[in-house]
Design an enzyme around this catalytic site. Structure first.
Site, PDB file in Angstrom:
ATOM      1  N   ASP A   1       0.871  -1.161   0.000  1.00 27.12           N
ATOM      2  CA  ASP A   1       0.000   0.000   0.000  1.00 27.12           C
ATOM      3  C   ASP A   1       0.915   1.219   0.000  1.00 27.12           C
ATOM      4  O   ASP A   1       2.094   1.118   0.366  1.00 27.12           O
ATOM      5  CB  ASP A   1      -0.887  -0.030   1.250  1.00 27.12           C
TER       6      ASP A   1
ATOM      7  N   ASP B   1       0.009   5.082   0.889  1.00 23.73           N
ATOM      8  CA  ASP B   1      -0.143   6.150   1.874  1.00 23.73           C
ATOM      9  C   ASP B   1      -0.070   5.620   3.300  1.00 23.73           C
ATOM     10  O   ASP B   1      -0.780   4.681   3.667  1.00 23.73           O
ATOM     11  CB  ASP B   1      -1.475   6.867   1.669  1.00 23.73           C
TER      12      ASP B   1
ATOM     13  N   ASP C   1      -1.389  -0.166   6.103  1.00 25.43           N
ATOM     14  CA  ASP C   1      -1.716   0.460   7.378  1.00 25.43           C
ATOM     15  C   ASP C   1      -3.203   0.382   7.706  1.00 25.43           C
ATOM     16  O   ASP C   1      -3.600   0.693   8.825  1.00 25.43           O
ATOM     17  CB  ASP C   1      -1.319   1.939   7.342  1.00 25.43           C
TER      18      ASP C   1
END
Length: 282
Positions: free
Chosen positions: A18, A20, A192
């Site tokens: 991922d 961001d 996250d």
């Protein structure tokens, strides 16, 4: 460590990241808001609103419903933007805005996976016009990102062609595994957000990075490793190897990979086709 001969006969593997708050410390899309303002694409009020959106995103207080609302706002905001102008703004400000917020720990992981012979794939909900140049900067082999419909006038129409979010990320990972021959049981994934649990479940080695509350609970229950990244650093300052020119195959690979994924998920994309252009952080 496997010998060269053993590696030749081993299934291919990859590490899926991922973007961001996993590889970079902020939202890739929202980070460019000031540059879009200076380029005349958005007004001051929009800059302030995206700044607030960035705050909510960074605070980890955005659930799925809030993420969808923010995505819808940003999608409507970019309707009518000239795609070439967006690409030029991103290219001109990429190093100033993104390079300083890349996590040192993530850059190290990317290098280690490459050294181990694994492909590195960025899988992000943000728009391809933003994610692909960041992928080049990181030396990624492939990029999966949200793609918007572009009209005959070269501007975003306000419709989404392919939305890389939640379960769709996992489907993209599986589609790439089929086309590239990855053995998912030996692949790695990092995120996250709890919205990426389907992507994390798809591989044999899932990792939670700076997880939100929901993902932390899930990772604890499943005994997934939890990593903390907190050292943003410029790539050129941390390691000479990252001063190398971008991989020439990345743009082509990203385009082909995304096209393959989109073709394989036409039924899903058509269901998600709705008003929108720039997708939210992911």
């Amino acid at each position: 460590m496997l010998s060269v001969v053993e590696n030749c006969f081993s299934p291919r593997t990859a590490a899926f990241f991922d973007l961001d708050k996993t590889v970079i410390a902020k939202s890739s899309t929202l980070t460019f808001s000031k540059s879009f303002y200076q380029g005349g694409l958005i007004n001051r009020r929009a800059v302030l609103r995206t700044a607030y959106t960035q705050f909510v995103f960074m605070a980890g207080g955005a659930d799925h419903e809030q993420m969808e609302k923010m995505r819808a706002y940003l999608s409507a905001l970019c309707k009518g933007w000239n795609v070439q102008q967006v690409k030029e703004i991103v290219a001109e400000t990429l190093h100033d805005l993104i390079d300083p917020i890349i996590y040192d720990e993530a850059a190290t992981l990317i290098e280690e996976h490459h050294t181990a012979g694994r492909d590195v794939v960025i899988v992000s909900t943000s728009g391809a016009e933003v994610v692909e140049p960041i992928g080049e900067l990181l030396g990624a082999d492939r990029v999966v990102a949200t793609r918007m419909v572009v009209g005959d006038d070269g501007c975003f129409t306000g419709e989404i062609e392919y939305y890389a979010y939640g379960p769709t990320k996992a489907e993209a990972v599986r589609a790439l595994a089929m086309s590239e021959g990855y053995d998912l049981s030996r692949c790695y994934a990092y995120s996250d957000s709890a919205t990426d649990v389907p992507m994390l479940e798809a591989v044999g080695h899932p990792h939670a990075v700076n997880p939100d509350r929901a993902l932390r609970r899930e990772a604890t229950l499943r005994e997934w490793p939890i990593l903390v990244f907190n050292r943003p650093v410029r790539l050129k300052q941390r390691l000479p190897a990252f001063s190398m020119p971008p991989r020439p195959a990345l743009v082509a690979a990203a385009a082909v990979g995304a096209a393959a994924v989109t073709a394989g998920l036409v039924w899903y994309a058509s269901r998600r086709r709705t008003a929108g252009g720039v997708a939210l952080p992911g």
